[in-house]
Design a protein around this motif. Sequence first.
Motif, PDB file in Angstrom:
ATOM      1  N   ARG A  13     -43.773 -11.893  61.424  1.00 31.37           N
ATOM      2  CA  ARG A  13     -42.378 -12.252  61.747  1.00 31.37           C
ATOM      3  C   ARG A  13     -42.040 -11.803  63.168  1.00 31.37           C
ATOM      4  O   ARG A  13     -41.986 -12.610  64.075  1.00 31.37           O
ATOM      5  CB  ARG A  13     -41.432 -11.622  60.704  1.00 31.37           C
ATOM      6  N   ASP A  14     -41.900 -10.520  63.409  1.00 25.54           N
ATOM      7  CA  ASP A  14     -41.553 -10.087  64.772  1.00 25.54           C
ATOM      8  C   ASP A  14     -42.729 -10.316  65.719  1.00 25.54           C
ATOM      9  O   ASP A  14     -42.546 -10.709  66.871  1.00 25.54           O
ATOM     10  CB  ASP A  14     -41.150  -8.599  64.767  1.00 25.54           C
ATOM     11  N   LEU A  73     -37.196 -12.166  56.399  1.00 21.14           N
ATOM     12  CA  LEU A  73     -36.024 -11.842  57.213  1.00 21.14           C
ATOM     13  C   LEU A  73     -34.945 -12.888  56.923  1.00 21.14           C
ATOM     14  O   LEU A  73     -35.250 -14.027  56.510  1.00 21.14           O
ATOM     15  CB  LEU A  73     -36.389 -11.877  58.698  1.00 21.14           C
ATOM     16  N   HIS A  97     -34.669  -8.955  53.812  1.00 15.56           N
ATOM     17  CA  HIS A  97     -34.310  -8.092  54.945  1.00 15.56           C
ATOM     18  C   HIS A  97     -33.223  -8.823  55.734  1.00 15.56           C
ATOM     19  O   HIS A  97     -33.506  -9.813  56.406  1.00 15.56           O
ATOM     20  CB  HIS A  97     -35.567  -7.870  55.809  1.00 15.56           C
ATOM     21  N   SER A 139     -30.608  -4.248  58.420  1.00 16.66           N
ATOM     22  CA  SER A 139     -30.796  -3.759  59.794  1.00 16.66           C
ATOM     23  C   SER A 139     -29.575  -4.050  60.638  1.00 16.66           C
ATOM     24  O   SER A 139     -29.152  -5.213  60.723  1.00 16.66           O
ATOM     25  CB  SER A 139     -31.975  -4.472  60.474  1.00 16.66           C
ATOM     26  N   GLU A 141     -28.791  -4.861  64.015  1.00  9.62           N
ATOM     27  CA  GLU A 141     -29.572  -5.203  65.218  1.00  9.62           C
ATOM     28  C   GLU A 141     -28.993  -4.487  66.437  1.00  9.62           C
ATOM     29  O   GLU A 141     -27.777  -4.318  66.543  1.00  9.62           O
ATOM     30  CB  GLU A 141     -29.554  -6.723  65.422  1.00  9.62           C
ATOM     31  N   ASP A 142     -29.852  -4.082  67.346  1.00  8.32           N
ATOM     32  CA  ASP A 142     -29.466  -3.287  68.518  1.00  8.32           C
ATOM     33  C   ASP A 142     -28.779  -1.993  68.064  1.00  8.32           C
ATOM     34  O   ASP A 142     -27.890  -1.461  68.745  1.00  8.32           O
ATOM     35  CB  ASP A 142     -28.552  -4.093  69.462  1.00  8.32           C
ATOM     36  N   ASN A 167     -32.753   0.160  58.027  1.00  8.69           N
ATOM     37  CA  ASN A 167     -33.657   0.143  59.167  1.00  8.69           C
ATOM     38  C   ASN A 167     -32.831   0.228  60.449  1.00  8.69           C
ATOM     39  O   ASN A 167     -31.842  -0.487  60.588  1.00  8.69           O
ATOM     40  CB  ASN A 167     -34.448  -1.174  59.111  1.00  8.69           C
ATOM     41  N   PRO A 169     -33.050  -0.453  64.204  1.00 10.01           N
ATOM     42  CA  PRO A 169     -33.885  -0.991  65.279  1.00 10.01           C
ATOM     43  C   PRO A 169     -33.486  -0.489  66.663  1.00 10.01           C
ATOM     44  O   PRO A 169     -32.305  -0.377  66.977  1.00 10.01           O
ATOM     45  CB  PRO A 169     -33.647  -2.508  65.213  1.00 10.01           C
ATOM     46  N   THR A 171     -33.901  -2.378  69.341  1.00  9.38           N
ATOM     47  CA  THR A 171     -34.231  -3.786  69.585  1.00  9.38           C
ATOM     48  C   THR A 171     -34.765  -4.043  70.985  1.00  9.38           C
ATOM     49  O   THR A 171     -35.608  -4.906  71.193  1.00  9.38           O
ATOM     50  CB  THR A 171     -32.958  -4.628  69.342  1.00  9.38           C
ATOM     51  N   HIS A 204     -39.213  -1.199  69.620  1.00  7.78           N
ATOM     52  CA  HIS A 204     -39.887  -2.096  70.575  1.00  7.78           C
ATOM     53  C   HIS A 204     -40.428  -1.272  71.734  1.00  7.78           C
ATOM     54  O   HIS A 204     -39.983  -0.153  71.989  1.00  7.78           O
ATOM     55  CB  HIS A 204     -38.925  -3.205  71.013  1.00  7.78           C
ATOM     56  N   GLN A 511     -32.962 -13.869  66.610  1.00 10.11           N
ATOM     57  CA  GLN A 511     -31.914 -13.107  67.286  1.00 10.11           C
ATOM     58  C   GLN A 511     -31.069 -13.978  68.203  1.00 10.11           C
ATOM     59  O   GLN A 511     -30.392 -13.480  69.069  1.00 10.11           O
ATOM     60  CB  GLN A 511     -32.531 -11.939  68.061  1.00 10.11           C
TER      61      GLN A 511
HETATM   62  O1  KIV Z   1     -35.720  -5.800  66.867  1.00 12.87           O
HETATM   63  C1  KIV Z   1     -34.873  -6.117  66.021  1.00 12.87           C
HETATM   64  O2  KIV Z   1     -33.692  -5.773  66.104  1.00 12.87           O
HETATM   65  C2  KIV Z   1     -35.317  -6.938  64.907  1.00 12.87           C
HETATM   66  C3  KIV Z   1     -34.350  -7.079  63.788  1.00 12.87           C
HETATM   67  C4  KIV Z   1     -34.222  -8.488  63.342  1.00 12.87           C
HETATM   68  C5  KIV Z   1     -34.745  -6.152  62.675  1.00 12.87           C
HETATM   69  O3  KIV Z   1     -36.430  -7.395  64.871  1.00 12.87           O
END
Ligand code: KIV
Length: 512
Positions: A13-14, A73, A97, A139, A141-142, A167, A169, A171, A204, A511
Motif C-alpha cells: 500500500r504505502d 486502507l 485502517h 490514523s 494523517e500528519d 497509529n 504517522p 507523514t 517516513h 492522501q
Molecule cells: O503517511 C501517512 O500518513 C499514511 C497514512 C495514510 C497512514 O500513510
Amino acid sequence: MTDKLIIFDTTLRDGEQSPGASMTRDEKLRIARQLERLRVDVIEAGFAASSNGDFEAVQLIANSIKDSTVCSLSRANDRDIARAAEALKGANSARIHTFIATSALHMEKKLRMTPEQVLEQAKQSVRFARNLVGDIEFSPEDGYRSDPDFLCRVLEAVIAEGASTINVPDTVGYAVPELYGNFIKNLRERIPNSDKAIWSVHCHNDLGMAVANSLAGVKIGGARQVECTVNGLGERAGNCSLEEIVMAVKTRKDYFGLELGIDAKHILAASRMVSQTTGFVVQPNKAVVGANAFAHASGIHQDGVLKARDTYEIMRAEDVGWTANKLVLGKLSGRNAFKQRLQELGVQLDSESEINAAFARFKELADRKSEIFDEDILALVGDESVSLESEQYGFVSLSQHSETGERPRAAIVFTAGGKEMKGESDGNGPVDASLKAIESLVKSGAEMVLYSVNAISGSTESQGEVTVRLQNSGRVVNGVGADPDIVVASAKAYLSALNKLQNKADRVAAQG
Ligand code: KIV
Ligand code: ZN
C-alpha cells in the motif's frame, strides 16, 4: 503492556505509492505470500476504494492469506469503508485502517474542513467501520505535526468508538527520535482511555530517520506496532524498513526486550522479490539486505571474522536468508526439481501452464548459462516481458551490431497484440539502438526517466537485470527485464514498462 511487537507491513500500500512501483494483482499476491512466510502480523494489502484493480488485489489476498491479518486502507468516509469491508470479506482475520488528516495545515489547505468537522468525521467513520469489521485501526494523517491538544481529543474519541489500534504517522518524515518518542508517550499519558488501544508508529524517511524514529516510538513512547515496508520502499525517501527494524529489535533484545513473530530467514527472499518486482534496486551498502551487508573487504576484518566471527559481525548472514550463493539447478534438472525449488523460494505459480512457461524459460536460460542461482530463478518468474497472452507487447528476438568507430545498429522482433513486428534503428550504443527500434514502431512518446543495470549474482557471467522507468501523461511506471545479454534485458525491460503504461488503471490517491 505486552512485550510483543506487532509488525505491520505496508509494502503493498504505502510502498506501492513510490513512483513506478505499482504492481499487478498477481505480483501483489506473490509478495503477500512471502510476507506470510515471513510471519508478518498484519499485511496492508492496498486501498480497496482507490481503483477496481486495488479492490481485486485486496480481495484476492484476503481470500488467499491464512496466517496474517489482512488490512485495507480507507479514507474516513462510508463509501471507502464499505468497499474495504467488502474486499476483506473472505479474510480469516481482517482489519480496516481508516485515516483523516489532523494537522492545521492539512485540515485547512487540503481538506478545507474545520477541526470540529474532522473530529466528527473521524468518530463517525470509526463507528461505521466498527459495525462491519471487528478490528479497526485509526490514523490521524500528519499526526506528528498536529496540535497535541486537538490530537488528544480526536484519539480519545475514536478509541471510545472502538478503534483498537492508534497509529501516529510522521507523514512527511519531519520527526527526530527523542521528540517523536516523547510525542507518543505524552499522547498515551494524556488520553484517559489510551490503554484500550495498541499504539503504532508509522515513519517516513525524508531525513533518513524513519527506523530511528520508529524505535524511539517503541522504546520511549511504548508503541507496540511498527508500520514498515520491505527495503524501506515508499514515496520520496521511503518508509521505515522492515528488515532494519526487525533486525534491530532482534539483535538488541537486551535493550528493547521485545518478542517478534517474524521468521527472519525469509527476509532476503522478500527483499529480492520486492526489488525485482518493482524495479527498485537495493543499494549494495543497505543494512541487512544489501550485497555488501556481510562482506568484509579489509584484511584486518577478514582475519578477525575467521578467528571469531563476532569480532566484526553482530548478526549471522544465514539468519536473514543469506546462503553461499548456492548453485541450485543446471541444464539437466527436470521439471520436478524446478517446481520444488520454486516452492522452497516461496514462489507459488498457480496453474500448470504458468509452471510450464517458467520451466521453458528456465531451460532456455540453462542452455546459455551453466550455473543457475536462486536469484536467476526469481528473475525468471518475475519476467513478464516474454510473450504472455494477456500482455500487449512481448519480446521475441534481437540482433545488434556494434564496433569501435561505427554507429551501433539493432533489429528487434517483438509481438504487439499477438502480431509479430520487426523494428530497426541505429543509436548511441546498442541499448539505445534497440530501444529506438522498439519505439520506431510503438511510438509511445514516453519519456525515459531512469535506466539502471544490475548484475543479479555478482560476476560478468550473471544475468543483467535492467530497470527502465517511463513517464507518459503524468503516469510513471517501472519495467524490469533480466537476461545474460544486457541489451536483451534492456529490450525486455522497455517492453515490460510499455505493458504497464497500457495497463495502469487510474486510481484515487490515498492522501490526495
Ligand atoms: O503517511 C501517512 O500518513 C499514511 C497514512 C495514510 C497512514 O500513510
Ligand atoms: Zn505513509
